[in-house]
Design an enzyme around this catalytic site. Structure first.
Site, PDB file in Angstrom:
ATOM      1  N   SER A  27       0.986  -1.159  -0.147  1.00 28.34           N
ATOM      2  CA  SER A  27       0.016   0.088   0.054  1.00 28.34           C
ATOM      3  C   SER A  27       0.757   1.444   0.003  1.00 28.34           C
ATOM      4  O   SER A  27       0.495   2.024  -0.718  1.00 28.34           O
ATOM      5  CB  SER A  27      -0.894   0.130   1.133  1.00 28.34           C
ATOM      6  OG  SER A  27      -1.828  -1.010   1.218  1.00 28.34           O
ATOM      7  N   ARG A  31       1.378   4.076  -3.194  1.00 28.63           N
ATOM      8  CA  ARG A  31       1.158   5.502  -2.757  1.00 28.63           C
ATOM      9  C   ARG A  31       2.686   6.502  -3.064  1.00 28.63           C
ATOM     10  O   ARG A  31       2.434   7.726  -3.438  1.00 28.63           O
ATOM     11  CB  ARG A  31       0.801   5.605  -1.296  1.00 28.63           C
ATOM     12  CG  ARG A  31      -0.682   5.281  -1.467  1.00 28.63           C
ATOM     13  CD  ARG A  31      -1.173   4.934   0.083  1.00 28.63           C
ATOM     14  NE  ARG A  31      -2.562   4.759   0.030  1.00 28.63           N
ATOM     15  CZ  ARG A  31      -3.273   3.365   0.016  1.00 28.63           C
ATOM     16  NH1 ARG A  31      -2.373   2.346  -0.357  1.00 28.63           N
ATOM     17  NH2 ARG A  31      -4.367   3.306   0.133  1.00 28.63           N
ATOM     18  N   GLY A  98      -5.513  -4.070  -7.952  1.00 27.32           N
ATOM     19  CA  GLY A  98      -6.959  -3.256  -7.690  1.00 27.32           C
ATOM     20  C   GLY A  98      -6.415  -1.851  -6.993  1.00 27.32           C
ATOM     21  O   GLY A  98      -7.058  -0.717  -7.534  1.00 27.32           O
ATOM     22  N   ARG A 126     -12.974  -7.213 -11.640  1.00 29.17           N
ATOM     23  CA  ARG A 126     -13.397  -6.541 -10.381  1.00 29.17           C
ATOM     24  C   ARG A 126     -14.180  -5.101 -10.553  1.00 29.17           C
ATOM     25  O   ARG A 126     -14.035  -4.606 -11.739  1.00 29.17           O
ATOM     26  CB  ARG A 126     -12.060  -6.433  -9.706  1.00 29.17           C
ATOM     27  CG  ARG A 126     -11.422  -7.645  -9.177  1.00 29.17           C
ATOM     28  CD  ARG A 126      -9.917  -7.618  -8.668  1.00 29.17           C
ATOM     29  NE  ARG A 126     -10.289  -6.814  -7.219  1.00 29.17           N
ATOM     30  CZ  ARG A 126      -9.165  -6.584  -6.411  1.00 29.17           C
ATOM     31  NH1 ARG A 126      -7.848  -6.844  -6.778  1.00 29.17           N
ATOM     32  NH2 ARG A 126      -9.514  -5.943  -5.371  1.00 29.17           N
ATOM     33  N   SER A 171     -13.621   1.443   2.584  1.00 20.59           N
ATOM     34  CA  SER A 171     -12.382   0.869   1.416  1.00 20.59           C
ATOM     35  C   SER A 171     -11.388   2.169   1.577  1.00 20.59           C
ATOM     36  O   SER A 171     -11.715   3.241   1.141  1.00 20.59           O
ATOM     37  CB  SER A 171     -12.986   0.820   0.066  1.00 20.59           C
ATOM     38  OG  SER A 171     -12.189   0.840  -0.595  1.00 20.59           O
ATOM     39  N   ASP A 324      -6.756  -8.291   4.311  1.00 21.23           N
ATOM     40  CA  ASP A 324      -6.211  -9.323   3.335  1.00 21.23           C
ATOM     41  C   ASP A 324      -5.626 -10.448   3.978  1.00 21.23           C
ATOM     42  O   ASP A 324      -5.036 -11.270   3.454  1.00 21.23           O
ATOM     43  CB  ASP A 324      -4.938  -8.489   2.717  1.00 21.23           C
ATOM     44  CG  ASP A 324      -5.266  -7.283   1.675  1.00 21.23           C
ATOM     45  OD1 ASP A 324      -6.356  -7.552   1.131  1.00 21.23           O
ATOM     46  OD2 ASP A 324      -4.667  -6.536   1.569  1.00 21.23           O
ATOM     47  N   ARG A 398      -2.435 -14.041  -2.470  1.00 19.23           N
ATOM     48  CA  ARG A 398      -2.602 -14.483  -1.079  1.00 19.23           C
ATOM     49  C   ARG A 398      -3.221 -15.762  -0.935  1.00 19.23           C
ATOM     50  O   ARG A 398      -3.092 -16.408   0.080  1.00 19.23           O
ATOM     51  CB  ARG A 398      -3.454 -13.357  -0.489  1.00 19.23           C
ATOM     52  CG  ARG A 398      -2.912 -12.143  -0.573  1.00 19.23           C
ATOM     53  CD  ARG A 398      -3.197 -11.016   0.522  1.00 19.23           C
ATOM     54  NE  ARG A 398      -3.055  -9.627   0.090  1.00 19.23           N
ATOM     55  CZ  ARG A 398      -1.869  -9.188   0.432  1.00 19.23           C
ATOM     56  NH1 ARG A 398      -0.789  -9.665   0.791  1.00 19.23           N
ATOM     57  NH2 ARG A 398      -1.520  -7.890  -0.185  1.00 19.23           N
TER      58      ARG A 398
HETATM   59  C1  S3P Z   1      -5.595  -1.356  -0.107  1.00 17.32           C
HETATM   60  C2  S3P Z   1      -6.697  -1.295   0.440  1.00 17.32           C
HETATM   61  C3  S3P Z   1      -7.639  -2.690   0.478  1.00 17.32           C
HETATM   62  C4  S3P Z   1      -6.776  -4.052   0.453  1.00 17.32           C
HETATM   63  C5  S3P Z   1      -5.739  -3.684  -0.778  1.00 17.32           C
HETATM   64  C6  S3P Z   1      -4.884  -2.599  -0.423  1.00 17.32           C
HETATM   65  C7  S3P Z   1      -4.702   0.006  -0.222  1.00 17.32           C
HETATM   66  O1  S3P Z   1      -8.428  -2.717  -0.498  1.00 17.32           O
HETATM   67  O2  S3P Z   1      -7.412  -5.015   0.314  1.00 17.32           O
HETATM   68  O3  S3P Z   1      -4.988  -4.960  -0.693  1.00 17.32           O
HETATM   69  O4  S3P Z   1      -3.815   0.135  -0.333  1.00 17.32           O
HETATM   70  O5  S3P Z   1      -5.791   0.847  -0.020  1.00 17.32           O
HETATM   71  P1  S3P Z   1     -10.032  -2.074  -0.194  1.00 17.32           P
HETATM   72  O6  S3P Z   1      -9.801  -0.593  -0.175  1.00 17.32           O
HETATM   73  O7  S3P Z   1     -10.740  -2.473  -1.465  1.00 17.32           O
HETATM   74  O8  S3P Z   1     -10.743  -2.796   1.087  1.00 17.32           O
END
Ligand code: S3P
Length: 442
Positions: A27, A31, A98, A126, A171, A324, A398
């Site tokens: 994450s 960013r 995602g 997705r 989220s 996760d 995972r």
């Molecule tokens: C993430 C948020 C989560 C997580 C993903 C990473 C992020 O997803 O499952 O692996 O970096 O903001 P969601 O925002 O869909 O819950």
């Protein structure tokens, strides 16, 4: 992604032992690259996760005009400034990620050019409506396939109308997309989340010099406010070890008898550590030592010793802090004494795979007793699991790592159809497990 990589995992020959470091936080890595590209000046990033997912983000930021190079183990980004990105010459391919797709949607919404985003078969399945629908209110235009799926075209608005948005689901990706769009809107962008989700975006925006106001809401959750247009100023970033990756060696060491390991320098952001809290409730010998702050993030060393676990009831409010980690937690519960209930797992259905279904299939194929009631997962633990199952991972890293952990602790070898996707988040997973003595034969 490369060819399929099947793996058969036999029970670990001895207890796992040793000290390891897991790769950088996924994450934070996404960013860091995006914010550095939106900043003015040069950012150095150390400890970046060099997994497929993050490399897709690096490539996308290059395609949008930032200079991104890797040199002597560090990543150097020369940013373009907010509103300074350029129209990409080709389709942006976000691979399996995602997070990359959702966060970048926010950036693209308020940059004045046209772009097209796609991904692999998992990502193309997705839902993107959770970002494209609210982001359209900025004035951007999104065209998706039926069901709000990728590929998706974005006609960015340039300076957009700021959003006031309450997230329908907790989220961090959606929250971050709205905030990133807000960087190039005129006025206050306000996001409310029904429950606190990982706050890496808020923390990093502040690190890059942007003011972000966070208020606790009286009922639950938080309100985050940002004033645009904002200016980001390049800052060096040090990425901590990913707690979501640490989860795999940690659970493996708890389950394989005789294990004693240390996972060093793991990020301890309280919105990410739900699994460790849960494992402690299960009676795990799991200790955080040498807590320290590095690059603005609290990190610590996890000391883990094998031992019998007891069942747990995990409340739905804990979901965002361990979203996760459910597949590997489910594996731990399958070996625990008693019946566990993991509550409120609806969001697992829209991850890299339908993780609720694929976790159930993983456990059932290997002799565990498990069922779903509504959005809850119920697992009857047993002292040992037969194993011997064939596991389908559905392009989900995972799932592949959770299946590996299960195989190390089960009686009979577990056959995993494909472990290639582990590269998206945890390059070197198999060799790291082998340095602990897992005896995996890729
Ligand atoms: C993430 C948020 C989560 C997580 C993903 C990473 C992020 O997803 O499952 O692996 O970096 O903001 P969601 O925002 O869909 O819950």
């Amino acid at each position: 992604m490369t060819a399929q990589r099947p793996l058969t995992v036999s029970s670990a020959p001895t207890g796992l032992t040793g000290r390891v470091r897991v790769p950088g936080d996924k994450s934070i890595s996404h960013r860091a690259l995006m914010f550095a590209a939106l900043a003015e000046g040069r950012t150095h990033i150390s400890g970046l996760l060099e997994g497929e997912d993050v490399l897709r983000t690096a490539e996308a930021m290059r395609a949008l005009g930032a200079k991104v190079v890797q040199k002597d183990g560090r990543w150097i980004v020369d940013g373009c400034g907010v509103n300074g990105l350029q129209e990409p010459a080709d389709v942006l391919d976000m691979g399996n990620s995602g997070t990359a797709a959702r966060l970048l949607s926010g950036v693209l919404a308020t940059h004045p050019f046209m772009s097209i985003m796609t991904g692999d078969a998992s990502l193309r399945g997705r839902p993107m409506g959770r970002v494209s629908v609210p982001l359209s209110e900025t004035g951007a235009r999104f065209v998706t396939r039926a069901g709000h799926k990728l590929p998706m075209a974005v006609e960015g608005t340039g300076k957009g109308k700021p959003l006031h948005y309450r997230l329908p689901v907790a989220s961090a990706q959606v929250k971050s997309a709205i905030l990133l769009a807000g960087l190039n809107c005129e006025g206050e962008t306000v996001v409310e989340e029904p429950a606190p989700t990982r706050d890496h975006t808020e923390n990093m925006l502040r690190h890059f010099g942007t003011e972000v106001k966070v208020e606790e809401l009286p009922e639950a959750g938080r309100r985050i406010t940002l004033k645009g247009p904002a200016r980001l100023v390049a800052q060096d970033v040090l990425v901590p070890g990913d707690p979501s990756s640490a989860a795999f060696p940690v659970v493996a060491a708890l389950l394989v008898p005789g294990s004693e390991i240390v996972v060093e320098a793991v990020g301890q952001n309280p919105l990410r550590t739900g699994l460790f809290k849960t494992l402690k409730e299960m009676g795990a010998s799991l200790e955080l030592r040498d807590e320290r702050t590095e690059g603005g993030e609290v990190i610590g060393d996890l000391h883990v010793r094998a031992g019998r676990l007891k069942a747990v009831d995990v409340p739905a409010v804990r979901v965002p802090s361990m979203i996760d980690e459910y597949p590997v937690l489910a594996v731990a519960c399958a070996f625990a004494e008693g019946t566990s209930r993991l509550r409120g797992l609806a969001e697992l259905r829209v991850k890299e795979s339908d993780r609720l279904a694929s976790t159930v299939a993983l456990l059932e194929a290997n002799g565990a007793k498990v069922h779903v009631e509504g959005d809850d997962l119920i697992i009857e633990g047993q002292k040992s699991l037969p194993g011997g199952g064939k596991v389908q991972t559905h392009m989900d890293h995972r799932l592949a790592m959770s299946a590996t952990v299960l195989g190390l602790a089960a009686e009979q070898p577990v056959h995993i159809d494909d472990t290639a996707f582990i590269e998206t988040s945890f390059p070197g997973f198999v060799s790291l497990m082998n340095t602990l003595g897992a005896g995996l034969k890729p």
